[in-house]
Design a protein around this motif. Structure first.
Motif, PDB file in Angstrom:
ATOM      1  N   PRO A 129       0.846  -1.204   0.000  1.00 28.94           N
ATOM      2  CA  PRO A 129       0.000   0.000   0.000  1.00 28.94           C
ATOM      3  C   PRO A 129       0.884   1.258   0.000  1.00 28.94           C
ATOM      4  O   PRO A 129       2.026   1.214   0.457  1.00 28.94           O
ATOM      5  CB  PRO A 129      -0.797  -0.132   1.288  1.00 28.94           C
ATOM      6  CG  PRO A 129       0.005  -1.051   2.169  1.00 28.94           C
ATOM      7  CD  PRO A 129       0.758  -1.969   1.250  1.00 28.94           C
ATOM      8  N   LEU A 130       0.338   2.352  -0.541  1.00 25.20           N
ATOM      9  CA  LEU A 130       1.082   3.614  -0.614  1.00 25.20           C
ATOM     10  C   LEU A 130       1.393   4.123   0.791  1.00 25.20           C
ATOM     11  O   LEU A 130       0.511   4.132   1.655  1.00 25.20           O
ATOM     12  CB  LEU A 130       0.227   4.644  -1.364  1.00 25.20           C
ATOM     13  CG  LEU A 130       0.906   5.895  -1.843  1.00 25.20           C
ATOM     14  CD1 LEU A 130       1.990   5.544  -2.862  1.00 25.20           C
ATOM     15  CD2 LEU A 130      -0.115   6.818  -2.501  1.00 25.20           C
ATOM     16  N   PRO A 168       7.981   8.466 -16.781  1.00 25.05           N
ATOM     17  CA  PRO A 168       7.159   9.675 -16.879  1.00 25.05           C
ATOM     18  C   PRO A 168       6.306   9.889 -15.642  1.00 25.05           C
ATOM     19  O   PRO A 168       5.948   8.925 -14.951  1.00 25.05           O
ATOM     20  CB  PRO A 168       6.304   9.405 -18.120  1.00 25.05           C
ATOM     21  CG  PRO A 168       7.023   8.347 -18.877  1.00 25.05           C
ATOM     22  CD  PRO A 168       7.735   7.522 -17.872  1.00 25.05           C
ATOM     23  N   GLY A 169       5.960  11.165 -15.399  1.00 23.75           N
ATOM     24  CA  GLY A 169       5.284  11.553 -14.168  1.00 23.75           C
ATOM     25  C   GLY A 169       3.978  10.822 -13.926  1.00 23.75           C
ATOM     26  O   GLY A 169       3.709  10.343 -12.819  1.00 23.75           O
ATOM     27  N   MET A 170       3.176  10.726 -14.968  1.00 25.53           N
ATOM     28  CA  MET A 170       1.863  10.113 -14.783  1.00 25.53           C
ATOM     29  C   MET A 170       2.008   8.632 -14.421  1.00 25.53           C
ATOM     30  O   MET A 170       1.343   8.130 -13.512  1.00 25.53           O
ATOM     31  CB  MET A 170       1.061  10.234 -16.066  1.00 25.53           C
ATOM     32  CG  MET A 170      -0.332   9.696 -15.935  1.00 25.53           C
ATOM     33  SD  MET A 170      -1.126   9.663 -17.528  1.00 25.53           S
ATOM     34  CE  MET A 170      -2.732   9.077 -17.056  1.00 25.53           C
ATOM     35  N   ALA A 213       0.548   4.776  -6.688  1.00 27.95           N
ATOM     36  CA  ALA A 213      -0.806   4.627  -6.148  1.00 27.95           C
ATOM     37  C   ALA A 213      -1.253   3.173  -6.145  1.00 27.95           C
ATOM     38  O   ALA A 213      -2.387   2.874  -5.764  1.00 27.95           O
ATOM     39  CB  ALA A 213      -1.771   5.475  -6.969  1.00 27.95           C
ATOM     40  N   GLY A 214      -0.365   2.275  -6.609  1.00 28.76           N
ATOM     41  CA  GLY A 214      -0.688   0.860  -6.524  1.00 28.76           C
ATOM     42  C   GLY A 214      -1.288   0.256  -7.772  1.00 28.76           C
ATOM     43  O   GLY A 214      -1.752  -0.883  -7.773  1.00 28.76           O
ATOM     44  N   VAL A 215      -1.279   1.009  -8.867  1.00 27.10           N
ATOM     45  CA  VAL A 215      -1.830   0.486 -10.122  1.00 27.10           C
ATOM     46  C   VAL A 215      -0.846  -0.508 -10.733  1.00 27.10           C
ATOM     47  O   VAL A 215       0.368  -0.346 -10.599  1.00 27.10           O
ATOM     48  CB  VAL A 215      -2.106   1.664 -11.099  1.00 27.10           C
ATOM     49  CG1 VAL A 215      -2.499   1.151 -12.476  1.00 27.10           C
ATOM     50  CG2 VAL A 215      -3.192   2.561 -10.543  1.00 27.10           C
ATOM     51  N   ASP A 216      -1.380  -1.530 -11.413  1.00 30.04           N
ATOM     52  CA  ASP A 216      -0.542  -2.501 -12.112  1.00 30.04           C
ATOM     53  C   ASP A 216       0.368  -1.751 -13.104  1.00 30.04           C
ATOM     54  O   ASP A 216      -0.126  -0.952 -13.915  1.00 30.04           O
ATOM     55  CB  ASP A 216      -1.471  -3.480 -12.846  1.00 30.04           C
ATOM     56  CG  ASP A 216      -0.696  -4.393 -13.777  1.00 30.04           C
ATOM     57  OD1 ASP A 216       0.516  -4.545 -13.582  1.00 30.04           O
ATOM     58  OD2 ASP A 216      -1.316  -4.943 -14.706  1.00 30.04           O
ATOM     59  N   LEU A 255       1.705  -2.435 -15.880  1.00 29.94           N
ATOM     60  CA  LEU A 255       1.330  -2.524 -17.297  1.00 29.94           C
ATOM     61  C   LEU A 255       0.165  -1.599 -17.632  1.00 29.94           C
ATOM     62  O   LEU A 255       0.114  -0.997 -18.710  1.00 29.94           O
ATOM     63  CB  LEU A 255       0.978  -3.969 -17.649  1.00 29.94           C
ATOM     64  CG  LEU A 255       2.177  -4.829 -18.054  1.00 29.94           C
ATOM     65  CD1 LEU A 255       1.720  -6.240 -18.404  1.00 29.94           C
ATOM     66  CD2 LEU A 255       2.915  -4.217 -19.233  1.00 29.94           C
ATOM     67  N   MET A 256      -0.761  -1.497 -16.687  1.00 27.71           N
ATOM     68  CA  MET A 256      -1.885  -0.572 -16.871  1.00 27.71           C
ATOM     69  C   MET A 256      -1.348   0.873 -16.891  1.00 27.71           C
ATOM     70  O   MET A 256      -1.773   1.709 -17.708  1.00 27.71           O
ATOM     71  CB  MET A 256      -2.899  -0.753 -15.742  1.00 27.71           C
ATOM     72  CG  MET A 256      -4.117   0.158 -15.836  1.00 27.71           C
ATOM     73  SD  MET A 256      -5.047  -0.139 -17.341  1.00 27.71           S
ATOM     74  CE  MET A 256      -5.947  -1.618 -16.867  1.00 27.71           C
ATOM     75  N   ALA A 257      -0.397   1.156 -16.007  1.00 32.23           N
ATOM     76  CA  ALA A 257       0.208   2.506 -15.966  1.00 32.23           C
ATOM     77  C   ALA A 257       0.898   2.816 -17.284  1.00 32.23           C
ATOM     78  O   ALA A 257       0.825   3.943 -17.800  1.00 32.23           O
ATOM     79  CB  ALA A 257       1.197   2.601 -14.807  1.00 32.23           C
ATOM     80  N   VAL A 258       1.563   1.805 -17.864  1.00 31.51           N
ATOM     81  CA  VAL A 258       2.238   2.007 -19.151  1.00 31.51           C
ATOM     82  C   VAL A 258       1.224   2.334 -20.230  1.00 31.51           C
ATOM     83  O   VAL A 258       1.422   3.235 -21.057  1.00 31.51           O
ATOM     84  CB  VAL A 258       3.058   0.740 -19.529  1.00 31.51           C
ATOM     85  CG1 VAL A 258       3.486   0.808 -20.989  1.00 31.51           C
ATOM     86  CG2 VAL A 258       4.274   0.608 -18.632  1.00 31.51           C
ATOM     87  N   LYS A 259       0.107   1.626 -20.244  1.00 37.44           N
ATOM     88  CA  LYS A 259      -0.922   1.880 -21.257  1.00 37.44           C
ATOM     89  C   LYS A 259      -1.378   3.338 -21.202  1.00 37.44           C
ATOM     90  O   LYS A 259      -1.523   4.009 -22.215  1.00 37.44           O
ATOM     91  CB  LYS A 259      -2.119   0.946 -21.038  1.00 37.44           C
ATOM     92  CG  LYS A 259      -1.917  -0.467 -21.512  1.00 37.44           C
ATOM     93  CD  LYS A 259      -3.217  -1.240 -21.314  1.00 37.44           C
ATOM     94  CE  LYS A 259      -3.017  -2.712 -21.594  1.00 37.44           C
ATOM     95  NZ  LYS A 259      -4.205  -3.491 -21.193  1.00 37.44           N
ATOM     96  N   TYR A 260      -1.625   3.810 -19.983  1.00 39.08           N
ATOM     97  CA  TYR A 260      -2.067   5.202 -19.849  1.00 39.08           C
ATOM     98  C   TYR A 260      -0.962   6.172 -20.261  1.00 39.08           C
ATOM     99  O   TYR A 260      -1.219   7.231 -20.826  1.00 39.08           O
ATOM    100  CB  TYR A 260      -2.544   5.475 -18.407  1.00 39.08           C
ATOM    101  CG  TYR A 260      -4.012   5.180 -18.247  1.00 39.08           C
ATOM    102  CD1 TYR A 260      -4.964   6.150 -18.503  1.00 39.08           C
ATOM    103  CD2 TYR A 260      -4.438   3.908 -17.881  1.00 39.08           C
ATOM    104  CE1 TYR A 260      -6.316   5.868 -18.402  1.00 39.08           C
ATOM    105  CE2 TYR A 260      -5.787   3.616 -17.762  1.00 39.08           C
ATOM    106  CZ  TYR A 260      -6.723   4.603 -18.030  1.00 39.08           C
ATOM    107  OH  TYR A 260      -8.058   4.327 -17.936  1.00 39.08           O
ATOM    108  N   GLN A 261       0.270   5.796 -19.976  1.00 35.74           N
ATOM    109  CA  GLN A 261       1.365   6.691 -20.347  1.00 35.74           C
ATOM    110  C   GLN A 261       1.511   6.764 -21.868  1.00 35.74           C
ATOM    111  O   GLN A 261       1.751   7.826 -22.432  1.00 35.74           O
ATOM    112  CB  GLN A 261       2.678   6.214 -19.713  1.00 35.74           C
ATOM    113  CG  GLN A 261       3.806   7.227 -19.851  1.00 35.74           C
ATOM    114  CD  GLN A 261       3.456   8.577 -19.229  1.00 35.74           C
ATOM    115  OE1 GLN A 261       3.086   8.653 -18.063  1.00 35.74           O
ATOM    116  NE2 GLN A 261       3.545   9.640 -20.016  1.00 35.74           N
TER     117      GLN A 261
END
Lengths: 233, 261
Positions: free
Chosen positions: B3-4, B203-205, B212-215, B217-223
């Motif tokens: 957890p964060l 990258p920042g996002m 924040a605990g996001v997977d 790979l999901m973070a990469v998709k958004y980036q």
């Protein structure tokens, strides 16, 4: 039979510069026939360059009339007009590339300039192959200026406006420029030339305007006007 | 995934110690930016906390008018700030930058909400506001860079421009090279970030999402999404802004307004 008038101004005045209320130049009157030269004489800062910019419509007129081949020049599409009335500025600039590329610069809306034709035309002004193939920012100011004259001549204008055409040239180069300009005149071109060099005025002949105190005075031979300038101004 | 870790207020205030180093360097090198550093260090966090509370309220209400109003406020601040960075201020340039920013950002947001992340409702503030903010901020910086560079080029090349006008080039044609160089310059930060993404920096996002605990790979998709949206937004904004700027420097008869430089 006199040649037809190609370029004339009646009571022409320049628009004031931004922030000014009075025009820099006013009361411009002249009539120029094909094959003729009009010299604009005057001291440095008298407005000779402004006069040429006004005639090229790089600067607006606030009053009077300007005609090219009998048509209202102030109402013509400006780009077409400037193609027909080409101005070679006093200070030449080097664009990217070779001097030949600089000479061949033409508006995208116009056909590309043939490089062989450009080489031939440049040769008559003493710009040989070695110079033409050098980067433009490495050639002399005189060579760059002559390149500018070649560029203007290749566009086959009806009127050529020249600002101090031989100021950066040695006597031999000046003679080559005079010869090229004479050929242009023989082909029914007309020239307006701003200069304070009596040699240029004498070499090309023609009439003259004396620009002083924001207006153009007298139309006479260049020699007479140079004398007038020396005596009174 | 852990957890964060929560940051307590007093620990957060400890990061203000970093300011001491920056101020010390400024004093040592006589940079004269100590006051600005201090003000920025107070103003920045205050603004962020204010926005944090505002976002909490907006997320709770989920009203489209509120979301649009907040985006418009962000847009107008970005337009004023970006226009203020020009070395030669021009009349009415801030509204024109605003129009450029609005178009650049809108194209990207429409692509995002219709094709990539079809949120329900379309104005879902959780997506629209952070993405809108990122796009506006990056586009504003790019447009400022483009405008500044373009004015510098025009100043340095007055004679080049007039020489071309004299022989029949149109105003836009006479500055084509300068326009292209300025547009290219404005794209450099975005392209650089894209080129080194994941190698030199995260990258920042993406970093934020991972923290924040996001997977990952999901973070990469958004980036990846934000990179593509940025390319469109930055390019469109800079191109439009440069076009508006260029039109200021030529009269309808293709005369160069060098007096504005």
């Amino acid at each position: 039979m006199p040649s037809p008038v190609i370029f004339q101004a009646r009571s022409l005045a320049s628009a004031p510069f931004p922030g000014d209320t009075q025009p820099w130049l006013s009361g411009i009157n002249f009539s120029l026939s094909r094959g003729q030269v009009l010299h604009a004489l005057g001291r440095s800062g008298s407005g000779k360059s402004t006069f040429l910019r006004l005639l090229n419509r790089l600067q607006d007129a606030s009053a009077g009339a300007l005609e090219l081949a009998g048509e209202n020049a102030l109402a013509m599409p400006p780009l077409d007009f400037r193609h027909r009335v080409q101005l070679v500025l006093q200070t030449p600039v080097a664009f990217d590339g070779k001097l030949l590329d600089n000479i061949c610069l033409s508006p995208p809306s116009r056909p590309a300039v043939d490089k062989e034709r450009a080489r031939d035309a440049a040769g008559t002004l003493g710009l040989d192959v070695d110079v033409l193939d050098r980067r433009a920012d490495t050639v002399s100011v005189g060579e760059l200026y002559r390149g500018g004259i070649v560029r203007a001549l290749l566009a086959a204008p009806e009127v050529l406006l020249l600002d101090e055409p031989t100021a950066a040239l040695d006597p031999a180069s000046s003679a080559q420029v005079y010869a090229a300009l004479q050929r242009f005149l023989d082909d029914d071109g007309a020239i307006v030339c701003a200069t304070h060099d009596s040699a240029t005025a004498s070499a090309l002949g023609g009439n003259a305007l004396f620009i002083h105190d924001g207006t153009a005075k007298n139309m006479d031979t260049p020699d007479a006007l140079i004398r007038l300038g020396e005596q009174g101004n | 995934m852990h957890p964060l870790v929560d940051i307590s207020w007093w620990r957060l205030s400890a990061c203000g110690l970093c300011l001491i180093f920056a101020v010390a360097v400024s004093l040592r090198m006589k940079l004269g930016i100590e006051r600005t550093l201090t003000i920025a260090s107070i103003r920045g966090p205050l603004q962020l906390f204010a926005v944090g509370y505002a976002l909490s309220a907006i997320f709770a209400v989920r009203n489209p008018l509120l979301v649009i109003a907040l985006l418009l406020i962000m847009l107008s601040v970005a337009a004023r700030t970006g226009a203020g960075r020009l070395s030669r201020p021009l009349p009415h340039i801030a509204p024109l930058l605003g129009v450029s920013l609005a178009c650049g950002t809108a194209i990207s947001l429409v692509v995002m909400t219709t094709l990539v992340v079809p949120t329900e409702p379309w104005y879902d503030p959780q997506y629209l506001i952070p993405f809108g903010g990122m796009l506006l901020g990056n586009s504003m910086n790019a447009a400022s860079l483009a405008g500044e560079r373009f004015q510098e080029e025009l100043r340095a090349r007055r004679l080049h421009i007039e020489t071309l006008l004299c022989v029949g080039f149109s105003g836009p044609d006479s500055v084509h090279e300068m326009f292209a160089r300025s547009l290219r310059a404005s794209m450099i930060p975005t392209l650089n970030a894209f080129m080194v993404a994941g190698i030199v920096q995260l990258p920042g996002m993406m970093t934020g999402q991972i923290l924040a605990g996001v997977d990952p790979l999901m973070a990469v998709k958004y980036q990846v999404l934000i990179f593509f949206l940025l390319l469109t937004s930055v390019m469109t904004t800079s191109w439009m802004f440069l076009s508006f700027l260029r039109s200021h420097y030529f009269t309808p008869t293709h005369q160069f307004r060098s007096d504005l430089l």
